[in-house]
Design a protein around this motif. Sequence first.
Motif, PDB file in Angstrom:
ATOM      1  N   GLY A  25      12.779   8.023  33.425  1.00 58.71           N
ATOM      2  CA  GLY A  25      13.471   8.739  32.352  1.00 58.71           C
ATOM      3  C   GLY A  25      14.460   7.879  31.587  1.00 58.71           C
ATOM      4  N   GLU A  26      14.357   6.554  31.724  1.00 54.40           N
ATOM      5  CA  GLU A  26      15.288   5.658  31.029  1.00 54.40           C
ATOM      6  C   GLU A  26      14.813   5.380  29.615  1.00 54.40           C
ATOM      7  OE1 GLU A  26      16.759   2.147  33.091  1.00 54.40           O
ATOM      8  OE2 GLU A  26      15.858   2.912  34.943  1.00 54.40           O
ATOM      9  N   ARG A  27      15.733   4.903  28.809  1.00 56.77           N
ATOM     10  CA  ARG A  27      15.411   4.392  27.479  1.00 56.77           C
ATOM     11  C   ARG A  27      15.762   2.913  27.512  1.00 56.77           C
ATOM     12  NH1 ARG A  27      17.742   9.202  23.565  1.00 56.77           N
ATOM     13  NH2 ARG A  27      16.163  10.729  24.161  1.00 56.77           N
ATOM     14  N   VAL A  28      14.895   2.087  26.977  1.00 58.28           N
ATOM     15  CA  VAL A  28      15.078   0.640  27.021  1.00 58.28           C
ATOM     16  C   VAL A  28      15.175   0.116  25.596  1.00 58.28           C
ATOM     17  CG1 VAL A  28      14.053  -1.555  27.733  1.00 58.28           C
ATOM     18  CG2 VAL A  28      13.792   0.464  29.197  1.00 58.28           C
ATOM     19  N   VAL A  29      16.212  -0.666  25.330  1.00 55.97           N
ATOM     20  CA  VAL A  29      16.383  -1.298  24.026  1.00 55.97           C
ATOM     21  C   VAL A  29      16.088  -2.783  24.200  1.00 55.97           C
ATOM     22  CG1 VAL A  29      18.009  -1.854  22.176  1.00 55.97           C
ATOM     23  CG2 VAL A  29      18.094   0.384  23.283  1.00 55.97           C
ATOM     24  N   VAL A  30      15.110  -3.268  23.455  1.00 53.60           N
ATOM     25  CA  VAL A  30      14.745  -4.678  23.491  1.00 53.60           C
ATOM     26  C   VAL A  30      15.536  -5.382  22.400  1.00 53.60           C
ATOM     27  CG1 VAL A  30      12.857  -6.334  23.313  1.00 53.60           C
ATOM     28  CG2 VAL A  30      12.443  -4.079  24.340  1.00 53.60           C
ATOM     29  N   THR A  31      16.207  -6.472  22.775  1.00 53.73           N
ATOM     30  CA  THR A  31      17.082  -7.175  21.840  1.00 53.73           C
ATOM     31  C   THR A  31      16.566  -8.575  21.537  1.00 53.73           C
ATOM     32  OG1 THR A  31      18.463  -8.068  23.617  1.00 53.73           O
ATOM     33  CG2 THR A  31      19.110  -5.933  22.685  1.00 53.73           C
ATOM     34  N   ARG A  32      16.973  -9.079  20.382  1.00 57.06           N
ATOM     35  CA  ARG A  32      16.727 -10.478  20.008  1.00 57.06           C
ATOM     36  C   ARG A  32      18.056 -11.018  19.503  1.00 57.06           C
ATOM     37  NH1 ARG A  32      12.188 -11.099  16.031  1.00 57.06           N
ATOM     38  NH2 ARG A  32      10.873 -11.125  17.881  1.00 57.06           N
ATOM     39  N   HIS A  33      18.514 -12.085  20.113  1.00 59.00           N
ATOM     40  CA  HIS A  33      19.813 -12.683  19.784  1.00 59.00           C
ATOM     41  C   HIS A  33      20.942 -11.653  19.911  1.00 59.00           C
ATOM     42  CE1 HIS A  33      17.565 -16.144  18.482  1.00 59.00           C
ATOM     43  NE2 HIS A  33      16.926 -15.431  17.587  1.00 59.00           N
ATOM     44  N   GLY A  34      20.809 -10.767  20.891  1.00 54.84           N
ATOM     45  CA  GLY A  34      21.841  -9.767  21.159  1.00 54.84           C
ATOM     46  C   GLY A  34      21.811  -8.553  20.247  1.00 54.84           C
ATOM     47  N   LYS A  35      20.893  -8.506  19.291  1.00 57.57           N
ATOM     48  CA  LYS A  35      20.822  -7.373  18.371  1.00 57.57           C
ATOM     49  C   LYS A  35      19.619  -6.497  18.714  1.00 57.57           C
ATOM     50  CE  LYS A  35      22.985  -9.915  14.643  1.00 57.57           C
ATOM     51  NZ  LYS A  35      22.841 -10.473  13.312  1.00 57.57           N
ATOM     52  N   PRO A  36      19.778  -5.176  18.663  1.00 63.46           N
ATOM     53  CA  PRO A  36      18.660  -4.270  18.972  1.00 63.46           C
ATOM     54  C   PRO A  36      17.469  -4.537  18.056  1.00 63.46           C
ATOM     55  CG  PRO A  36      20.705  -3.052  18.784  1.00 63.46           C
ATOM     56  CD  PRO A  36      20.984  -4.449  18.316  1.00 63.46           C
ATOM     57  N   LEU A  37      16.284  -4.604  18.667  1.00 68.31           N
ATOM     58  CA  LEU A  37      15.067  -4.875  17.921  1.00 68.31           C
ATOM     59  C   LEU A  37      14.146  -3.656  17.930  1.00 68.31           C
ATOM     60  CD1 LEU A  37      13.527  -7.178  16.467  1.00 68.31           C
ATOM     61  CD2 LEU A  37      12.617  -7.826  18.691  1.00 68.31           C
ATOM     62  N   VAL A  38      13.828  -3.162  19.103  1.00 71.38           N
ATOM     63  CA  VAL A  38      12.999  -1.968  19.275  1.00 71.38           C
ATOM     64  C   VAL A  38      13.500  -1.207  20.493  1.00 71.38           C
ATOM     65  CG1 VAL A  38      10.933  -3.015  18.263  1.00 71.38           C
ATOM     66  CG2 VAL A  38      11.270  -3.092  20.720  1.00 71.38           C
ATOM     67  N   ALA A  44       7.370  11.986  25.576  1.00 67.90           N
ATOM     68  CA  ALA A  44       8.067  13.278  25.509  1.00 67.90           C
ATOM     69  C   ALA A  44       9.362  13.147  24.700  1.00 67.90           C
ATOM     70  CB  ALA A  44       8.366  13.789  26.915  1.00 67.90           C
ATOM     71  N   ASP A  45      10.121  12.062  24.932  1.00 71.12           N
ATOM     72  CA  ASP A  45      11.340  11.831  24.153  1.00 71.12           C
ATOM     73  C   ASP A  45      11.013  11.645  22.672  1.00 71.12           C
ATOM     74  OD1 ASP A  45      13.159  12.077  26.185  1.00 71.12           O
ATOM     75  OD2 ASP A  45      13.565   9.926  26.389  1.00 71.12           O
ATOM     76  N   GLU A  50      11.173  13.417  17.018  1.00 67.93           N
ATOM     77  CA  GLU A  50      10.462  13.722  15.772  1.00 67.93           C
ATOM     78  C   GLU A  50      10.569  15.186  15.387  1.00 67.93           C
ATOM     79  OE1 GLU A  50       6.540  12.152  16.552  1.00 67.93           O
ATOM     80  OE2 GLU A  50       7.096  10.201  15.731  1.00 67.93           O
ATOM     81  N   ALA A  51      10.814  16.054  16.358  1.00 67.13           N
ATOM     82  CA  ALA A  51      10.914  17.487  16.079  1.00 67.13           C
ATOM     83  C   ALA A  51      12.291  17.877  15.569  1.00 67.13           C
ATOM     84  CB  ALA A  51      10.579  18.291  17.338  1.00 67.13           C
ATOM     85  N   GLU A  52      13.297  17.020  15.748  1.00 72.01           N
ATOM     86  CA  GLU A  52      14.651  17.336  15.300  1.00 72.01           C
ATOM     87  C   GLU A  52      14.684  17.430  13.784  1.00 72.01           C
ATOM     88  OE1 GLU A  52      17.470  14.545  16.837  1.00 72.01           O
ATOM     89  OE2 GLU A  52      17.129  15.173  18.903  1.00 72.01           O
ATOM     90  N   PRO A  53      15.366  18.435  13.263  1.00 71.91           N
ATOM     91  CA  PRO A  53      15.450  18.557  11.800  1.00 71.91           C
ATOM     92  C   PRO A  53      16.263  17.405  11.215  1.00 71.91           C
ATOM     93  CG  PRO A  53      16.866  20.167  12.876  1.00 71.91           C
ATOM     94  CD  PRO A  53      16.088  19.478  13.959  1.00 71.91           C
ATOM     95  N   GLU A  54      15.904  17.036  10.005  1.00 68.39           N
ATOM     96  CA  GLU A  54      16.616  15.975   9.301  1.00 68.39           C
ATOM     97  C   GLU A  54      18.011  16.472   8.939  1.00 68.39           C
ATOM     98  OE1 GLU A  54      15.753  13.102   5.442  1.00 68.39           O
ATOM     99  OE2 GLU A  54      14.482  14.816   5.828  1.00 68.39           O
ATOM    100  N   PRO A  55      19.058  15.653   9.147  1.00 64.94           N
ATOM    101  CA  PRO A  55      20.409  16.090   8.774  1.00 64.94           C
ATOM    102  C   PRO A  55      20.488  16.473   7.298  1.00 64.94           C
ATOM    103  CG  PRO A  55      20.498  14.074  10.058  1.00 64.94           C
ATOM    104  CD  PRO A  55      19.049  14.337   9.742  1.00 64.94           C
ATOM    105  N   GLU A  56      21.286  17.476   6.992  1.00 62.01           N
ATOM    106  CA  GLU A  56      21.425  18.010   5.629  1.00 62.01           C
ATOM    107  C   GLU A  56      21.783  16.922   4.623  1.00 62.01           C
ATOM    108  OE1 GLU A  56      21.132  20.653   2.655  1.00 62.01           O
ATOM    109  OE2 GLU A  56      20.731  21.130   4.739  1.00 62.01           O
TER     110      GLU A  56
END
Length: 93
Positions: A25-38, A44-45, A50-56
């Motif tokens: 159930g973890e989320r993993v952030v892959v980084t390049r040079h310390g910056k989030p990449l993907v 399921a997450d 994708e089902a969350e409504p877009e902010p107004e």
Amino acid sequence: MAYEIPVTQARAELAELINRVVYGGERVVVTRHGKPLVALVSAADLEKLEAEPEPEEQRATSALSSVHPLMPAAPAESRRFGIAAEHQDPRRG
């Protein structure tokens, strides 16, 4: 909080990372040079995100930009789409 890992290490540990995401159930952030990449998230997450409504604010900005083409996009819209540069009409002083 997501687990961060450099892209070079993520390549070597992809199968383990997938198991952490799917079964742990973890989320993993892959980084390049310390910056989030993907980010790796479970299917399921992703469905929930994708089902969350877009902010107004974003809906209003998108609608306004599409109705009036000379009106520049708001900064939030540029960040949303990762736009690094924007066109400036030379006729406008």
